[in-house]
Design a protein around this motif. Structure first.
Motif, mmCIF file in Angstrom:
data_model
loop_
_atom_site.group_PDB
_atom_site.id
_atom_site.type_symbol
_atom_site.label_atom_id
_atom_site.label_comp_id
_atom_site.label_asym_id
_atom_site.label_seq_id
_atom_site.Cartn_x
_atom_site.Cartn_y
_atom_site.Cartn_z
ATOM 1 N N ASP A 6 19.081 -39.242 40.891
ATOM 2 C CA ASP A 6 20.483 -38.781 40.609
ATOM 3 C C ASP A 6 20.154 -38.408 39.055
ATOM 4 O O ASP A 6 20.987 -37.240 38.457
ATOM 5 N N PHE A 7 19.367 -38.757 38.253
ATOM 6 C CA PHE A 7 18.976 -38.371 36.884
ATOM 7 C C PHE A 7 18.582 -36.989 37.176
ATOM 8 O O PHE A 7 19.030 -35.981 36.260
ATOM 9 N N GLN A 8 17.633 -36.614 37.887
ATOM 10 C CA GLN A 8 17.176 -35.126 38.183
ATOM 11 C C GLN A 8 18.128 -34.369 38.644
ATOM 12 O O GLN A 8 18.202 -33.231 37.871
ATOM 13 N N ASP A 70 19.139 -47.354 31.567
ATOM 14 C CA ASP A 70 20.336 -47.522 30.848
ATOM 15 C C ASP A 70 20.824 -46.142 30.157
ATOM 16 O O ASP A 70 21.839 -45.727 30.467
ATOM 17 N N ALA A 71 19.747 -45.577 29.867
ATOM 18 C CA ALA A 71 19.676 -44.376 29.321
ATOM 19 C C ALA A 71 20.163 -43.289 30.268
ATOM 20 O O ALA A 71 20.772 -42.164 30.247
ATOM 21 N N MET A 72 19.293 -43.366 31.599
ATOM 22 C CA MET A 72 19.567 -42.657 32.644
ATOM 23 C C MET A 72 20.968 -42.752 33.065
ATOM 24 O O MET A 72 21.698 -41.646 33.175
ATOM 25 N N LYS A 73 21.434 -43.931 33.173
ATOM 26 C CA LYS A 73 22.836 -43.951 33.713
ATOM 27 C C LYS A 73 23.999 -43.499 32.835
ATOM 28 O O LYS A 73 24.695 -42.830 33.178
ATOM 29 N N ALA A 74 23.651 -43.538 31.536
ATOM 30 C CA ALA A 74 24.539 -42.667 30.485
ATOM 31 C C ALA A 74 24.395 -41.201 30.571
ATOM 32 O O ALA A 74 25.258 -40.626 30.461
ATOM 33 N N TYR A 75 23.063 -40.658 30.784
ATOM 34 C CA TYR A 75 23.143 -39.326 30.704
ATOM 35 C C TYR A 75 23.833 -38.665 32.279
ATOM 36 O O TYR A 75 24.334 -37.985 32.042
ATOM 37 N N ILE A 76 23.624 -39.586 33.274
ATOM 38 C CA ILE A 76 24.334 -39.269 34.278
ATOM 39 C C ILE A 76 25.837 -39.310 34.424
ATOM 40 O O ILE A 76 26.609 -38.370 34.666
#
Length: 90
Positions: A6-8, A70-76
């Protein structure tokens, strides 16, 4: 889909935005991206002589202590806002 996938996908979408986000939006995306991949800031403060580098460093340093997940979730989440606002080129 995994968090990493998802992040990618989110990162790919950000690169294809139809319009350039504001400086504040770019700063937020940058800081979350770096926190997702690296974790806490690992470079010395560049000082005020390079305003762009200093702004990036400050933004990233504000995420100190945030977990990579958490950073990945926020970025998404932020990337979804940007896609809704600016659209993505095909």
């Amino acid at each position: 889909m995994s968090l990493q996938a998802d992040f990618q996908k989110a990162a790919d979408n950000v690169r294809k935005l139809k319009a350039k986000p504001t400086d504040d939006e770019m700063s937020e995306l940058y800081s979350l991206y770096k926190q997702s991949l690296v974790g806490d800031v690992n470079k010395a403060d560049p000082g005020a002589s390079d305003a762009v580098a200093k702004a990036k460093w400050d933004a990233w340093n504000k995420k100190k202590g945030m977990s990579k997940d958490d950073a990945m979730k926020a970025y998404i989440a932020k990337s979804k806002e940007m896609v809704a606002k600016y659209g993505v080129a095909s």
